[in-house]
Write a protein that holds these residues in place. Structure first.
Motif, PDB file in Angstrom:
ATOM      1  N   SER A 413       6.619  12.428  -8.843  1.00 35.63           N
ATOM      2  CA  SER A 413       5.419  12.254  -9.659  1.00 35.63           C
ATOM      3  C   SER A 413       5.725  11.833 -11.087  1.00 35.63           C
ATOM      4  O   SER A 413       4.833  11.396 -11.807  1.00 35.63           O
ATOM      5  N   SER A 414       6.986  11.966 -11.514  1.00 38.32           N
ATOM      6  CA  SER A 414       7.316  11.719 -12.916  1.00 38.32           C
ATOM      7  C   SER A 414       7.873  10.324 -13.161  1.00 38.32           C
ATOM      8  O   SER A 414       8.416  10.050 -14.223  1.00 38.32           O
ATOM      9  N   PHE A 415       7.749   9.437 -12.182  1.00 45.76           N
ATOM     10  CA  PHE A 415       8.137   8.039 -12.370  1.00 45.76           C
ATOM     11  C   PHE A 415       7.255   7.169 -11.485  1.00 45.76           C
ATOM     12  O   PHE A 415       6.744   7.615 -10.451  1.00 45.76           O
ATOM     13  N   LEU A 416       7.046   5.936 -11.910  1.00 45.95           N
ATOM     14  CA  LEU A 416       6.192   5.040 -11.120  1.00 45.95           C
ATOM     15  C   LEU A 416       6.450   3.585 -11.490  1.00 45.95           C
ATOM     16  O   LEU A 416       7.054   3.274 -12.512  1.00 45.95           O
ATOM     17  N   ALA A 417       5.981   2.698 -10.620  1.00 47.75           N
ATOM     18  CA  ALA A 417       5.990   1.261 -10.901  1.00 47.75           C
ATOM     19  C   ALA A 417       4.723   0.905 -11.664  1.00 47.75           C
ATOM     20  O   ALA A 417       3.693   1.559 -11.534  1.00 47.75           O
ATOM     21  N   GLY A 418       4.811  -0.150 -12.474  1.00 49.54           N
ATOM     22  CA  GLY A 418       3.650  -0.619 -13.211  1.00 49.54           C
ATOM     23  C   GLY A 418       2.894  -1.680 -12.445  1.00 49.54           C
ATOM     24  O   GLY A 418       2.408  -1.441 -11.330  1.00 49.54           O
ATOM     25  N   GLU A 419       2.785  -2.875 -13.044  1.00 49.74           N
ATOM     26  CA  GLU A 419       2.121  -3.976 -12.361  1.00 49.74           C
ATOM     27  C   GLU A 419       2.858  -4.306 -11.065  1.00 49.74           C
ATOM     28  O   GLU A 419       4.081  -4.375 -11.044  1.00 49.74           O
ATOM     29  N   MET A 420       2.106  -4.532  -9.983  1.00 45.77           N
ATOM     30  CA  MET A 420       2.748  -4.720  -8.682  1.00 45.77           C
ATOM     31  C   MET A 420       2.472  -6.082  -8.054  1.00 45.77           C
ATOM     32  O   MET A 420       3.093  -6.437  -7.059  1.00 45.77           O
ATOM     33  N   SER A 421       1.553  -6.865  -8.613  1.00 44.82           N
ATOM     34  CA  SER A 421       1.177  -8.120  -7.957  1.00 44.82           C
ATOM     35  C   SER A 421       2.345  -9.091  -7.858  1.00 44.82           C
ATOM     36  O   SER A 421       2.425  -9.888  -6.924  1.00 44.82           O
ATOM     37  N   TRP A 422       3.290  -9.028  -8.801  1.00 46.12           N
ATOM     38  CA  TRP A 422       4.429  -9.946  -8.780  1.00 46.12           C
ATOM     39  C   TRP A 422       5.339  -9.709  -7.581  1.00 46.12           C
ATOM     40  O   TRP A 422       6.126 -10.589  -7.206  1.00 46.12           O
ATOM     41  N   LEU A 423       5.244  -8.541  -6.958  1.00 46.62           N
ATOM     42  CA  LEU A 423       6.062  -8.268  -5.774  1.00 46.62           C
ATOM     43  C   LEU A 423       5.683  -9.170  -4.601  1.00 46.62           C
ATOM     44  O   LEU A 423       6.472  -9.378  -3.683  1.00 46.62           O
ATOM     45  N   ASN A 424       4.454  -9.729  -4.627  1.00 47.37           N
ATOM     46  CA  ASN A 424       4.029 -10.688  -3.607  1.00 47.37           C
ATOM     47  C   ASN A 424       4.396 -12.124  -3.983  1.00 47.37           C
ATOM     48  O   ASN A 424       4.039 -13.062  -3.268  1.00 47.37           O
ATOM     49  N   GLY A 425       5.101 -12.283  -5.095  1.00 43.40           N
ATOM     50  CA  GLY A 425       5.494 -13.604  -5.568  1.00 43.40           C
ATOM     51  C   GLY A 425       5.099 -13.782  -7.015  1.00 43.40           C
ATOM     52  O   GLY A 425       3.965 -13.487  -7.401  1.00 43.40           O
ATOM     53  N   LEU A 426       6.033 -14.220  -7.831  1.00 44.30           N
ATOM     54  CA  LEU A 426       5.743 -14.494  -9.236  1.00 44.30           C
ATOM     55  C   LEU A 426       4.883 -15.745  -9.354  1.00 44.30           C
ATOM     56  O   LEU A 426       4.894 -16.599  -8.464  1.00 44.30           O
ATOM     57  N   ASN A 427       4.132 -15.872 -10.438  1.00 44.27           N
ATOM     58  CA  ASN A 427       3.319 -17.084 -10.623  1.00 44.27           C
ATOM     59  C   ASN A 427       3.255 -17.545 -12.073  1.00 44.27           C
ATOM     60  O   ASN A 427       2.516 -18.458 -12.409  1.00 44.27           O
ATOM     61  N   GLY A 428       4.032 -16.911 -12.942  1.00 43.84           N
ATOM     62  CA  GLY A 428       4.027 -17.309 -14.341  1.00 43.84           C
ATOM     63  C   GLY A 428       3.025 -16.559 -15.189  1.00 43.84           C
ATOM     64  O   GLY A 428       3.101 -16.602 -16.420  1.00 43.84           O
ATOM     65  N   GLN A 429       2.068 -15.865 -14.537  1.00 42.38           N
ATOM     66  CA  GLN A 429       1.107 -15.046 -15.275  1.00 42.38           C
ATOM     67  C   GLN A 429       1.236 -13.562 -14.956  1.00 42.38           C
ATOM     68  O   GLN A 429       0.844 -12.711 -15.762  1.00 42.38           O
ATOM     69  N   ASN A 430       1.777 -13.232 -13.767  1.00 44.46           N
ATOM     70  CA  ASN A 430       1.822 -11.819 -13.375  1.00 44.46           C
ATOM     71  C   ASN A 430       3.130 -11.130 -13.775  1.00 44.46           C
ATOM     72  O   ASN A 430       3.308  -9.948 -13.523  1.00 44.46           O
ATOM     73  N   ASP A 431       4.064 -11.858 -14.374  1.00 46.71           N
ATOM     74  CA  ASP A 431       5.290 -11.226 -14.849  1.00 46.71           C
ATOM     75  C   ASP A 431       5.135 -10.843 -16.316  1.00 46.71           C
ATOM     76  O   ASP A 431       5.769 -11.405 -17.216  1.00 46.71           O
TER      77      ASP A 431
END
Length: 454
Positions: A413-431
């Motif tokens: 519970s004391s650690f987590l991932a942030g934005e996750m959309s880039w895991l489906n592929g980077l696009n220049g805006q989600n990183d």
């Protein structure tokens, strides 16, 4: 020599020249070159350039040029762009080539973009970001300071990070600025989840509570567990809240009234994770759009239908070892299609339609690695020393980032991932934005963030 005589002589020489072997022809040319002056050599040079140095990209139809270019690797194509303006124009407009190159790097492709020069620019941006990842230069770090006791619970959503602490408070932070937006008095927090209006907390005092951000008031209190509540999830549309506890049970509550609708039994260890998620695939037990509840303990993942009937039965129990010799790591990924969890044996991916194991990913020295996020292209992993990015197409680690001595939590519970959309592929805006957050022994929050593009 008269013109008529010269033409006759040239015809005779030509007939004789054609009858020679290739070696004799070469010797004849060498001899003639040695007898030539500057005027003749210049004439020869100009004509040879026309005959031998033909610009095929300029002469071929555009479709054939694109077909030939598809066989070259991107780095060679970038070098070819330097040949001439014409070559740069043709190569830059070869959309299929640059789209394929971007896909190979793990970038998302939007086919609706019609600009023929767009994808070369995207590739150049992509190759820079991938080089930064390889060279360990893609991220930067920051800290959030404000709690006075250990921070046990974290939850991230849309640029905002919620932290719950033993100092009997919960805070909501703007990750981009590091500013605390809200701070409210709560009970001890073992789990948190929030939206724009409210905060839901699971506590070591065996209860769940709902709080209003704007006023800090407790709007609902859920009592019934006999052990600490380690995980909570809720859905406003269903008016349902679910909680997992150290008392080995999962409870289903009416979110608006606090009434316990169901108690799900069957776990024989602390329930450290509950997930309420829409199903996206069809099987004999569920259809797309159905809400599914997952609960996990140290050894098993249980799948439950969401219904208000009493004595709800578990649809399926998943594990990686029948004799319970292998523990599951305290993270669980479920996107409606696949269930993913890590263990000492590797990263397990189950197909939610069949409950079959699709694959087990076993990178080197996996025993201490935990799952943070899982997508179509990349997975985010970490251990005691590093944050890792794995390319799931090759199952190779492509980047790592050093981590400080963070606070360890067996429940995750004391650690987590942030934005996750880039895991489906980077696009220049989600990183951009938050990659990873964890609580520290000094009660601060350590953040790993994407660097802006160079």
């Amino acid at each position: 020599m008269e013109k008529k005589d010269f033409e006759a002589w040239l015809d005779n020489i030509s007939i004789t020249f054609l009858s020679l072997t290739d070696l004799q022809k070469n010797e004849t040319l060498d001899h003639l070159i040695s007898l030539s002056g500057a005027v003749q050599l210049r004439h020869l040079s100009n004509n040879l350039e026309i005959l031998l140095k033909r610009d095929f990209l300029k002469l071929l139809p555009l479709e054939l040029s694109f077909y030939l270019l598809k066989w070259l690797d991107p780095q060679t194509l970038l070098t070819c762009c330097l040949v001439s303006k014409q070559w740069n124009k043709v190569i830059s407009a070869c959309t299929e080539v640059w789209q394929t190159a971007c896909k190979n790097l793990g970038w998302q492709i939007d086919d609706s973009v019609q600009d023929p020069l767009h994808w070369k620019k995207v590739y150049l941006k992509a190759i820079l970001r991938m080089k930064q990842l390889k060279d360990h230069e893609a991220f930067e770090t920051s800290s959030l300071i404000g709690h006075s006791a250990r921070v046990y619970a974290l939850y991230y959503k849309d640029g905002l990070l919620c932290t719950g602490s033993d100092d009997l408070s919960a805070k909501l932070w703007d990750v981009s600025t590091g500013q605390c937006i809200y701070g409210i008095q709560t009970h001890t927090c073992a789990a948190v989840k929030f939206d724009e209006q409210k905060l839901v907390t699971g506590s070591f005092d065996n209860t769940v509570a709902c709080w209003e951000w704007s006023s800090g008031a407790k709007t609902q209190h859920f009592r019934g567990h006999t052990g600490a509540v380690f995980s909570v999830d809720y859905n406003d549309e269903l008016d349902i809240l679910v909680s997992g506890s150290a008392d080995f049970t999962v409870k289903v509550w009416a979110l608006s009234t606090g009434t316990c609708l169901n108690t799900l039994t069957g776990h024989t260890e602390w329930v450290t994770k509950v997930v309420l998620q829409k199903c996206k695939v069809k099987s004999l037990m569920h259809s797309p759009g159905d809400y599914i509840l997952l609960s996990a303990d140290k050894y098993e993942i249980k799948i439950w239908p969401i219904g208000r009937e009493i004595n709800c039965k578990c649809l399926k129990t998943l594990s990686v070892s029948e004799d319970r010799s292998i523990c599951l790591q305290p993270r669980l990924h479920f996107d409606g299609k696949y269930i993913v969890c890590s263990s000492a044996l590797g990263l397990y991916q189950w197909d939610f339609a069949s409950y079959d194991i699709l694959r087990v990913i076993k990178p080197p020295d996996f025993s201490n690695v935990s799952l943070l996020g899982f997508g179509e292209i990349f997975a985010l992993l970490f251990d005691n020393r590093y944050l890792y990015i794995m390319d799931l197409r090759t199952e190779k680690l492509i980047s790592r980032w050093p981590l400080p001595e963070y606070r360890k939590s067996k429940r995750g519970s004391s650690f987590l991932a942030g934005e996750m959309s880039w895991l489906n592929g980077l696009n220049g805006q989600n990183d951009m934005g938050l990659v990873f957050a964890t609580s520290m022994p000094d009660h601060s929050i350590h953040l790993v963030l994407w660097k802006e593009h160079g």
